[in-house]
Scaffold this active site. Structure first.
Site: not given
Length: 405
Positions: A123, A192, A217-218, A364
């Site tokens: 990422f 991560d 927030y996921k 995705r």
């Protein structure tokens, strides 16, 4: 497949939890791996913080409402979700900021070594943070393909920084094996967990991980821009020196000393004044995920994703599958490659099937099992088949790239 889906939904032990979230009517939400749905309890909790704790009690709420302890309190609630001890996790800042803190701390703990090893395609913020420290002369970035990471671990590597579940494909790293390999080379490891924390079982303690960061927030449903979290193994707390020596990380922040002295525990990772509204919302999401249980969520996630694959196959959908075929080797997502992935994604969103696109060609779908149904999978597969068969993705409004997807 819809009839089969209804049978599966009728026997789903997690079906009741869908009612605990705000899921818009007519929407099949397959993007919980970017932003989780709103828990029903969150607005009332925020109203309480705003109207009562802030509006009525004002500054007294730092003590009377426990605001001052909220980062550690929420962190302690996240800890069992990632296999950590309560005193090893703090909720604060963003993933990017926490990465900067912990990369810097790891480099200080390995004097004479400057290399931070990661993989190309990690990422971006993870790699950017290494680069930022490199620009200051404090680090050297080394990237190795995931199949060659172990051989890239030499005596110059201070830190191995990897994302547990790859954000594009969902492919999982063997956390235990890579952590062990890094330790054998004398390096530390920073994981991560942004695409795995709260979605699948993680056991940082059993893996003897050194550091970790994760997103609020996921899969934890803390809301847009929710505070992140950071983990430091208890054995490293005393030696962890993070560079952002703000007043909240001080051993006695209200002594207002001119000299900095780091807090003795995980609070040393704090920097500035914590955002109470964000932490209050995150706590609601964390409590809900903890109530459901990560093991149960992951079991349903694998069942949902495999059912969607079956539905797509039976519908004759021709998409290049790029996630691991073994559901136990991937995170809570499925990814497909198509040269027109962006336009297909936009056409699906127009139909109410919200997945996402990752440049250059990845479509995705994320699975947040707390509020997804098997019937959603059957309907999503139908929409995908119709979009591809009709060619509606070729419309100009779907092909024109937007700044945010």
């Amino acid at each position: 497949m819809l009839e089969r889906a209804r049978v599966l939904d009728a026997g789903d032990p997690l079906a009741q939890f869908r009612e605990r979230f705000e899921v818009p009517e007519g929407v099949i939400y397959l993007d919980g791996n970017s932003l989780g749905c709103l828990p029903n309890a969150t607005p009332a909790r925020l109203e309480q913080v705003v109207r009562e704790e802030w509006g009525r009690d004002l500054i007294r709420s730092w003590n009377s409402a426990g605001w001052i302890d909220l980062p550690a309190k929420v962190g302690a609630k996240i800890a069992p979700l990632i296999g950590a001890q309560p005193h090893e996790v703090i909720a604060c800042d963003s993933v990017s900021v926490n990465l900067f803190k912990l990369i810097s701390a790891a480099l200080k703990m390995r004097p004479g070594r400057k290399i931070v090893l990661s993989e190309p395609g990690n990422f971006p913020t993870d790699i950017y943070m290494i680069e930022g420290l490199e620009n200051q002369g404090l680090a050297e970035r080394r990237l190795a393909e995931r199949g060659k990471l172990v051989e890239a671990l030499d005596g110059d590597v201070a830190l191995l920084l990897l994302t547990h579940a790859h954000y594009k494909t969902g492919e999982l790293f063997d956390m235990e094996a890579l952590t062990k390999a890094a330790h054998e080379a004398g390096a530390l490891v920073l994981w991560d967990l942004s695409h795995s924390g709260g979605a699948l079982p993680v056991d940082l303690g059993a893996c003897e991980a050194d550091f970790a960061v994760g997103c609020g927030y996921k899969y934890l449903n803390g809301g847009p821009g929710a505070p992140a979290y950071a983990f430091v193994a208890g054995r490293h707390l005393a030696a962890t020196e993070q560079p952002l020596s703000g007043w909240m990380g001080h051993a006695a922040p209200f002594a207002f000393s001119d000299d900095y002295e780091a807090a003795p525990g995980i609070e040393r990772l704090l920097c500035g004044t914590p955002g109470i509204l964000g932490l209050a919302a995150l706590e609601v999401g964390v409590d809900l995920i903890a109530e459901i249980g990560v093991e149960r969520l992951y079991a349903k996630s694998k069942a949902l994703s495999e059912f969607l694959r079956q539905c797509l196959a039976e519908g004759g959908v021709a998409l290049d599958f790029v996630s691991p075929a073994d559901p136990g080797a991937r995170g809570s997502q499925l990814s497909f490659r198509h040269e027109e992935a962006y336009a297909i994604c936009q056409a699906l969103i127009a139909r109410g099937v919200i997945g996402d696109f990752r440049d250059p060609d990845i479509l995705r779908f994320g699975f947040a099992p707390a509020y997804l149904r098997f019937a959603d999978m059957a309907e999503a597969a139908r929409h995908v088949a119709e979009v591809l068969e009709s060619g509606e993705w070729q419309k100009a409004e779907f092909r024109e790239r937007a700044a945010v997807t």
